[in-house]
Motif scaffolding. Structure first.
Motif, PDB file in Angstrom:
ATOM      1  N   LEU A  18       4.464  -6.712  -0.199  1.00 50.29           N
ATOM      2  CA  LEU A  18       4.863  -5.301  -0.376  1.00 50.29           C
ATOM      3  C   LEU A  18       4.185  -4.995  -1.713  1.00 50.29           C
ATOM      4  O   LEU A  18       3.626  -3.945  -2.008  1.00 50.29           O
ATOM      5  CB  LEU A  18       6.351  -5.063  -0.332  1.00 50.29           C
ATOM      6  CG  LEU A  18       6.713  -3.674  -1.036  1.00 50.29           C
ATOM      7  CD1 LEU A  18       6.227  -2.501   0.094  1.00 50.29           C
ATOM      8  CD2 LEU A  18       8.295  -3.589  -1.108  1.00 50.29           C
ATOM      9  N   LEU A  19       4.294  -6.074  -2.673  1.00 50.58           N
ATOM     10  CA  LEU A  19       3.708  -5.890  -4.148  1.00 50.58           C
ATOM     11  C   LEU A  19       2.056  -5.762  -4.149  1.00 50.58           C
ATOM     12  O   LEU A  19       1.598  -5.417  -5.223  1.00 50.58           O
ATOM     13  CB  LEU A  19       4.357  -6.794  -5.094  1.00 50.58           C
ATOM     14  CG  LEU A  19       5.812  -6.434  -5.550  1.00 50.58           C
ATOM     15  CD1 LEU A  19       5.300  -5.047  -6.627  1.00 50.58           C
ATOM     16  CD2 LEU A  19       6.820  -6.146  -4.564  1.00 50.58           C
ATOM     17  N   PRO A  60       7.613  -3.542 -10.671  1.00 47.85           N
ATOM     18  CA  PRO A  60       6.740  -2.826 -11.499  1.00 47.85           C
ATOM     19  C   PRO A  60       7.095  -1.304 -11.598  1.00 47.85           C
ATOM     20  O   PRO A  60       7.844  -0.880 -11.025  1.00 47.85           O
ATOM     21  CB  PRO A  60       5.546  -2.755 -10.221  1.00 47.85           C
ATOM     22  CG  PRO A  60       6.231  -2.821  -9.013  1.00 47.85           C
ATOM     23  CD  PRO A  60       7.256  -3.663  -9.277  1.00 47.85           C
ATOM     24  N   PHE A  61       6.366  -0.988 -12.781  1.00 46.59           N
ATOM     25  CA  PHE A  61       6.479   0.658 -12.785  1.00 46.59           C
ATOM     26  C   PHE A  61       5.414   1.602 -12.058  1.00 46.59           C
ATOM     27  O   PHE A  61       4.411   1.013 -12.226  1.00 46.59           O
ATOM     28  CB  PHE A  61       6.437   0.852 -14.354  1.00 46.59           C
ATOM     29  CG  PHE A  61       7.517   0.344 -15.296  1.00 46.59           C
ATOM     30  CD1 PHE A  61       8.836   0.147 -15.062  1.00 46.59           C
ATOM     31  CD2 PHE A  61       7.137  -0.080 -16.573  1.00 46.59           C
ATOM     32  CE1 PHE A  61       9.717  -0.763 -15.598  1.00 46.59           C
ATOM     33  CE2 PHE A  61       8.105  -0.941 -17.524  1.00 46.59           C
ATOM     34  CZ  PHE A  61       9.285  -1.045 -16.962  1.00 46.59           C
ATOM     35  N   SER A  64       1.139  -2.545  -5.311  1.00 48.32           N
ATOM     36  CA  SER A  64       1.367  -1.949  -6.385  1.00 48.32           C
ATOM     37  C   SER A  64       0.356  -2.000  -7.594  1.00 48.32           C
ATOM     38  O   SER A  64       0.068  -3.055  -7.906  1.00 48.32           O
ATOM     39  CB  SER A  64       2.800  -2.546  -6.826  1.00 48.32           C
ATOM     40  OG  SER A  64       2.882  -2.362  -8.363  1.00 48.32           O
ATOM     41  N   PRO A  65      -0.025  -0.804  -8.066  1.00 47.18           N
ATOM     42  CA  PRO A  65      -1.201  -1.048  -8.973  1.00 47.18           C
ATOM     43  C   PRO A  65      -0.652  -1.714 -10.322  1.00 47.18           C
ATOM     44  O   PRO A  65      -1.390  -2.269 -10.924  1.00 47.18           O
ATOM     45  CB  PRO A  65      -1.725   0.535  -9.167  1.00 47.18           C
ATOM     46  CG  PRO A  65      -0.543   1.307  -8.430  1.00 47.18           C
ATOM     47  CD  PRO A  65       0.088   0.492  -7.504  1.00 47.18           C
ATOM     48  N   ALA A  66       0.669  -1.479 -10.743  1.00 43.59           N
ATOM     49  CA  ALA A  66       0.938  -1.919 -11.978  1.00 43.59           C
ATOM     50  C   ALA A  66       1.098  -3.556 -11.815  1.00 43.59           C
ATOM     51  O   ALA A  66       0.731  -4.175 -12.694  1.00 43.59           O
ATOM     52  CB  ALA A  66       2.351  -1.401 -12.399  1.00 43.59           C
ATOM     53  N   HIS A  96      13.458  -6.046  -2.337  1.00 38.92           N
ATOM     54  CA  HIS A  96      12.303  -6.985  -1.444  1.00 38.92           C
ATOM     55  C   HIS A  96      12.266  -8.287  -2.414  1.00 38.92           C
ATOM     56  O   HIS A  96      12.144  -9.366  -1.720  1.00 38.92           O
ATOM     57  CB  HIS A  96      11.065  -6.303  -1.662  1.00 38.92           C
ATOM     58  CG  HIS A  96       9.890  -7.078  -0.915  1.00 38.92           C
ATOM     59  ND1 HIS A  96       9.709  -7.368   0.385  1.00 38.92           N
ATOM     60  CD2 HIS A  96       9.013  -7.538  -1.860  1.00 38.92           C
ATOM     61  CE1 HIS A  96       8.527  -8.105   0.555  1.00 38.92           C
ATOM     62  NE2 HIS A  96       8.131  -8.212  -0.751  1.00 38.92           N
ATOM     63  N   GLY A  97      12.355  -8.341  -3.604  1.00 38.77           N
ATOM     64  CA  GLY A  97      11.949  -9.572  -4.437  1.00 38.77           C
ATOM     65  C   GLY A  97      13.536 -10.572  -4.160  1.00 38.77           C
ATOM     66  O   GLY A  97      13.072 -11.536  -4.217  1.00 38.77           O
TER      67      GLY A  97
END
Length: 504
Positions: A124-125, A95-96, A128-130, A449-450
């Motif tokens: 973790l994601l 994500p950005f 992430s708002p994106a 992480h990915g």
């Protein structure tokens, strides 16, 4: 004082970015800018995605963002979804924008690591708002979100039609006084010191200038053919050397992200525009021939193809000197890194930025100009190496061994800079301090992480946070994003309301 004459050879996205930036900065100074391009020469034109710094570039030119997006059939990009890179059947998102917020001054990632060791802290994601917006195909500009909404720390870029971008920037630049000559360069004339002095065009016209910008693509008409600046080959690290590009009809909803799907000998991109889909297969022809690559890409299309497949050959690397004598190479003439993270246009705007900061003029001696060129080349090398290492990261951490290509990727020798970064992260989840880097800590974290890489421990400072307090804070952060995203419009609805293309 006589003002210098700048000549840009080659149009396309790179040429008109350079012309737009220079004429914006030079406006009212008397400096002349000429761009030479031939209507008979096509451009590569497959750069259909960018990264967030491009939005700053457009705004700095004073261009209206929503009008620009409509004219280039643009869609929004919150990041990239990677499919089958670590293992077949697995996917992750880069994500950005931010990954979580610090807690009581403690780094968020280490707080999440501690909480994960002690209980269920989610993925973790999830912070992430994106990523949260992208997963539900929703979009709203983060800078217009309320403070403390959780979404204001996201970021975004664009997908667009590269040909339309060049067209819009041409209108911008010509309106500000850039002189365009429709012709081909037949001969490049240099003096006894090796500097370019004049261009002889195929229409018989002769063009004299003080400084030249080479935007002639892979041909490198000035920087390579005339000035013979050596090329540094990085194929050992990034072996893909071919691409098939194919546009198709747009079907279904429009995801606000790029998709990169790993395949037998490389990866396939899918980029949604308002009026069509951009598709391509980036591969290594040592492991897959062109016909096989075309067949592979065609089986992955969603929607009917709009033209015959285009085969593009390239070598990954860069010029040892992109600024040589009085010539600066931008775009493909200066170097190429595969489009995995959509960095090609960023490297053009970055090169223009460095040029404007180190701007030569007619008062400087040749020795002084050489000093400027050396600093320019040092900065550009630093950028290219950083991006190179980030791209290699996507390949070298794979667990795939189902094809020769992926076996090569997981066993190849890595640059020392990347080896050191990975080792530091594995030790305790830390990364080198950020300097003037494109990819920040959260970008590296998302890919590491990915790809399934986790450190052995978290930073001991986070032990001062009570476990129940930490778990409650993380749960509240996740819940805030999951609840808040429901009030954000869909990506298609936002485009329809604010930046609909006449082509869509």
């Amino acid at each position: 004082m006589t003002q210098p004459h700048w000549v840009i050879v080659g149009g396309g996205t790179a040429g008109w970015i350079a012309a737009s930036a220079l004429t914006h900065q030079f406006n009212g100074t008397g400096i002349r800018i000429t761009l030479i391009e031939s209507s008979n020469i096509s451009t590569v034109g497959v750069g259909e995605a960018v990264i967030p710094p491009f939005m700053t570039f457009i705004r700095n030119l004073g261009i209206n963002e929503q009008e620009f997006i409509a004219k280039v059939s643009g869609t929004f990009k919150l990041g990239i979804e990677f499919r089958d890179w670590s293992k077949l059947g697995e996917h992750y998102f880069h994500p950005f924008g931010s990954l979580g917020r610090s807690l009581n001054g403690n780094d968020f990632y280490h707080c999440w690591l501690k909480a994960s060791h002690e209980g269920d802290a989610g993925d973790l994601l999830d912070y992430s708002p994106a990523k949260i917006m992208a997963a539900q195909h929703r979009f709203f500009p983060p800078f217009k979100m309320p403070a403390q909404s959780g979404f204001e720390t996201a970021n975004y870029a664009l997908h667009f039609d590269a040909g339309l971008v060049a067209k819009e920037l041409r209108h911008y630049a010509e309106a500000k006084g850039v002189n365009r000559i429709d012709a081909q360069v037949a001969q490049v004339i240099t003096d006894s010191t090796g500097k370019i002095t004049e261009l002889l065009l195929d229409n018989g016209q002769r063009v004299n200038a003080d400084f030249f910008i080479d935007c002639t693509g892979f041909r490198g008409l000035l920087i390579d053919q005339a000035l013979a600046s050596p090329f540094q080959d990085w194929s050992e690290y990034l072996p893909c050397n071919s691409a098939i590009a194919l546009q198709s009809e747009h079907t279904g909803s429009t995801p606000p992200y790029t998709t990169a799907s790993a395949r037998e000998a490389g990866w396939i991109w899918r980029i949604p525009l308002q009026h069509r889909m951009g598709n391509g297969y980036v591969y290594c022809d040592r492991f897959c021939d062109d016909d096989e690559a075309i067949a592979t890409l065609q089986t992955q299309l969603i929607g009917k193809p709009l033209h015959d497949p285009r085969v593009i050959k390239f070598t990954t690397g860069m010029r040892r000197a992109s600024w040589k004598k009085n010539c600066i190479a931008l775009g493909l003439s200066g170097g190429f890194l595969e489009p995995l993270e959509s960095t090609a246009i960023h490297l053009v705007t970055r090169g223009v930025q460095f040029l404007l900061e180190l701007l030569p003029d007619l008062t400087l001696s040749d020795e002084q100009c050489e000093s400027l060129a050396a600093e320019y080349n040092r900065r550009l090398l630093q950028d290219y190496e950083e991006i190179r290492d980030f791209l290699i990261l996507h390949y070298c951490l794979t667990e795939r061994d189902d094809t020769e290509f992926w076996q090569y990727c997981r066993s190849m020798q890595l640059p020392d800079s990347l080896q050191a970064r990975i080792a530091l992260f594995k030790a305790r989840g830390q990364l080198p301090p950020e300097k003037d880097e494109l990819f920040k800590k959260d970008n590296w974290l998302a890919v590491l992480h990915g790809m399934g890489i986790a450190p052995t421990s978290y930073h001991p400072f986070t032990n001062q946070l009570p476990s129940h307090q930490l778990q409650n804070a993380l749960q509240a952060a996740r819940q805030q994003l999951q609840t808040g995203v429901q009030s954000i419009p869909t990506h298609d609805d936002f485009i329809a309301q604010f930046c609909k293309s006449p082509l869509g």
